[in-house]
Scaffold this motif. Sequence first.
Motif, PDB file in Angstrom:
ATOM      1  N   ALA A 107       0.826  -1.219   0.000  1.00  0.00           N
ATOM      2  CA  ALA A 107       0.000   0.000   0.000  1.00  0.00           C
ATOM      3  C   ALA A 107       0.861   1.270   0.000  1.00  0.00           C
ATOM      4  N   GLN A 108       2.152   1.106  -0.227  1.00  0.00           N
ATOM      5  CA  GLN A 108       3.094   2.232  -0.349  1.00  0.00           C
ATOM      6  C   GLN A 108       3.140   3.111   0.897  1.00  0.00           C
ATOM      7  N   ARG A 109       3.135   2.480   2.067  1.00  0.00           N
ATOM      8  CA  ARG A 109       3.282   3.219   3.316  1.00  0.00           C
ATOM      9  C   ARG A 109       4.747   3.640   3.493  1.00  0.00           C
ATOM     10  N   THR A 110       4.960   4.726   4.228  1.00  0.00           N
ATOM     11  CA  THR A 110       6.301   5.243   4.490  1.00  0.00           C
ATOM     12  C   THR A 110       7.008   4.465   5.590  1.00  0.00           C
ATOM     13  N   SER A 111       6.235   4.054   6.611  1.00  0.00           N
ATOM     14  CA  SER A 111       6.837   3.367   7.754  1.00  0.00           C
ATOM     15  C   SER A 111       5.793   2.537   8.481  1.00  0.00           C
ATOM     16  N   VAL A 112       6.298   1.708   9.394  1.00  0.00           N
ATOM     17  CA  VAL A 112       5.458   0.999  10.357  1.00  0.00           C
ATOM     18  C   VAL A 112       5.923   1.487  11.719  1.00  0.00           C
ATOM     19  N   ALA A 113       4.984   1.924  12.554  1.00  0.00           N
ATOM     20  CA  ALA A 113       5.360   2.465  13.868  1.00  0.00           C
ATOM     21  C   ALA A 113       4.408   1.952  14.943  1.00  0.00           C
ATOM     22  N   LEU A 114       4.922   1.898  16.157  1.00  0.00           N
ATOM     23  CA  LEU A 114       4.136   1.426  17.295  1.00  0.00           C
ATOM     24  C   LEU A 114       4.712   2.018  18.560  1.00  0.00           C
ATOM     25  N   THR A 115       3.990   1.846  19.654  1.00  0.00           N
ATOM     26  CA  THR A 115       4.529   2.201  20.957  1.00  0.00           C
ATOM     27  C   THR A 115       4.633   0.925  21.785  1.00  0.00           C
ATOM     28  N   CYS A 116       5.638   0.879  22.647  1.00  0.00           N
ATOM     29  CA  CYS A 116       5.797  -0.288  23.514  1.00  0.00           C
ATOM     30  C   CYS A 116       6.416   0.134  24.836  1.00  0.00           C
ATOM     31  N   LEU A 117       6.329  -0.747  25.799  1.00  0.00           N
ATOM     32  CA  LEU A 117       6.962  -0.546  27.101  1.00  0.00           C
ATOM     33  C   LEU A 117       8.457  -0.838  26.974  1.00  0.00           C
ATOM     34  N   ALA A 118       9.252  -0.307  27.894  1.00  0.00           N
ATOM     35  CA  ALA A 118      10.714  -0.433  27.836  1.00  0.00           C
ATOM     36  C   ALA A 118      11.167  -1.892  27.722  1.00  0.00           C
ATOM     37  N   ARG A 119      10.493  -2.802  28.406  1.00  0.00           N
ATOM     38  CA  ARG A 119      10.927  -4.197  28.390  1.00  0.00           C
ATOM     39  C   ARG A 119      10.807  -4.854  27.012  1.00  0.00           C
ATOM     40  N   LEU A 120      10.004  -4.247  26.116  1.00  0.00           N
ATOM     41  CA  LEU A 120       9.804  -4.818  24.780  1.00  0.00           C
ATOM     42  C   LEU A 120      10.650  -4.150  23.694  1.00  0.00           C
ATOM     43  N   VAL A 121      11.362  -3.079  24.048  1.00  0.00           N
ATOM     44  CA  VAL A 121      12.201  -2.391  23.055  1.00  0.00           C
ATOM     45  C   VAL A 121      13.169  -3.363  22.378  1.00  0.00           C
ATOM     46  N   PRO A 122      13.891  -4.229  23.101  1.00  0.00           N
ATOM     47  CA  PRO A 122      14.828  -5.146  22.430  1.00  0.00           C
ATOM     48  C   PRO A 122      14.154  -6.070  21.404  1.00  0.00           C
ATOM     49  N   PHE A 123      12.945  -6.547  21.697  1.00  0.00           N
ATOM     50  CA  PHE A 123      12.217  -7.394  20.748  1.00  0.00           C
ATOM     51  C   PHE A 123      11.988  -6.656  19.437  1.00  0.00           C
ATOM     52  N   TYR A 124      11.507  -5.434  19.512  1.00  0.00           N
ATOM     53  CA  TYR A 124      11.231  -4.678  18.294  1.00  0.00           C
ATOM     54  C   TYR A 124      12.530  -4.306  17.568  1.00  0.00           C
ATOM     55  N   GLU A 125      13.587  -4.011  18.320  1.00  0.00           N
ATOM     56  CA  GLU A 125      14.876  -3.728  17.680  1.00  0.00           C
ATOM     57  C   GLU A 125      15.370  -4.955  16.906  1.00  0.00           C
ATOM     58  N   GLN A 126      15.168  -6.144  17.462  1.00  0.00           N
ATOM     59  CA  GLN A 126      15.558  -7.383  16.769  1.00  0.00           C
ATOM     60  C   GLN A 126      14.761  -7.566  15.479  1.00  0.00           C
ATOM     61  N   ASN A 127      13.604  -6.931  15.389  1.00  0.00           N
ATOM     62  CA  ASN A 127      12.758  -7.013  14.200  1.00  0.00           C
ATOM     63  C   ASN A 127      12.947  -5.810  13.272  1.00  0.00           C
ATOM     64  N   GLY A 128      14.023  -5.050  13.478  1.00  0.00           N
ATOM     65  CA  GLY A 128      14.379  -3.975  12.569  1.00  0.00           C
ATOM     66  C   GLY A 128      13.802  -2.611  12.895  1.00  0.00           C
ATOM     67  N   TYR A 129      13.192  -2.471  14.057  1.00  0.00           N
ATOM     68  CA  TYR A 129      12.622  -1.177  14.463  1.00  0.00           C
ATOM     69  C   TYR A 129      13.679  -0.361  15.193  1.00  0.00           C
ATOM     70  N   GLN A 130      13.575   0.956  15.074  1.00  0.00           N
ATOM     71  CA  GLN A 130      14.481   1.854  15.788  1.00  0.00           C
ATOM     72  C   GLN A 130      13.704   2.582  16.880  1.00  0.00           C
ATOM     73  N   ASN A 131      14.334   2.689  18.040  1.00  0.00           N
ATOM     74  CA  ASN A 131      13.727   3.391  19.164  1.00  0.00           C
ATOM     75  C   ASN A 131      13.829   4.893  18.904  1.00  0.00           C
ATOM     76  N   GLN A 132      12.682   5.552  18.813  1.00  0.00           N
ATOM     77  CA  GLN A 132      12.635   6.996  18.552  1.00  0.00           C
ATOM     78  C   GLN A 132      12.416   7.799  19.841  1.00  0.00           C
ATOM     79  N   GLY A 133      12.528   7.136  20.989  1.00  0.00           N
ATOM     80  CA  GLY A 133      12.423   7.827  22.267  1.00  0.00           C
ATOM     81  C   GLY A 133      11.051   7.719  22.893  1.00  0.00           C
ATOM     82  N   VAL A 134      10.897   8.388  24.013  1.00  0.00           N
ATOM     83  CA  VAL A 134       9.655   8.327  24.785  1.00  0.00           C
ATOM     84  C   VAL A 134       8.519   8.951  23.977  1.00  0.00           C
ATOM     85  N   ALA A 135       7.407   8.244  23.933  1.00  0.00           N
ATOM     86  CA  ALA A 135       6.224   8.698  23.192  1.00  0.00           C
ATOM     87  C   ALA A 135       5.471   9.753  23.991  1.00  0.00           C
ATOM     88  N   ASP A 136       4.745  10.578  23.277  1.00  0.00           N
ATOM     89  CA  ASP A 136       3.878  11.570  23.901  1.00  0.00           C
ATOM     90  C   ASP A 136       2.544  10.892  24.192  1.00  0.00           C
TER      91      ASP A 136
END
Length: 161
Positions: free
Chosen positions: A116-145
């Motif tokens: 569908a020609q999306r620019t990105s895939v984004a989500l929010t997660c708790l700190a304990r799950l950051v490593p899981f998403y990083e292993q799947n190619g996601y980059q931590n963009q910092g604390v969400a608003d």
Amino acid sequence: MEITPVRPTDLPQLLAIEKAGFSVAEAGSEAAYRERIEKLATTFLVAREGDMILGFIVGPAVKARYIEDEMFAKTPTNLVRGGHQLVFTLAVSPLARHQKIGSQLLAALEQVARQAQRTSVALTCLARLVPFYEQNGYQNQGVADSSHAGETWFNMEKVLE
């Protein structure tokens, strides 16, 4: 195991998985899931083995780069093309964890987003799950608003090229 679009009859199993994986404050309500099934049919994927749901992923495709708390109250309608694919929920049944189902669901939704020609895939997660998403190619963009459920959430993003 196969990954398919959601079906309205999946609702009871989806809710059971949601309640097993999230606190009462974090979890989506039955009404929210009914609305998501109706409005997000093209971006609501379910991993299943026969009649048993092993896990699911759901979120809207919108213009906003990150999830906004009001989206949880009123589900946005998917853009047909472009924008950003957001992930409200990635949840795996306690009976099916540690089998890479979450990673497979992320990959399947990423394929839908690419088509569908999306620019990105984004989500929010708790700190304990950051490593899981990083292993799947996601980059931590910092604390969400976000103040959802009184938790500290992190924006995770995977840019699609």
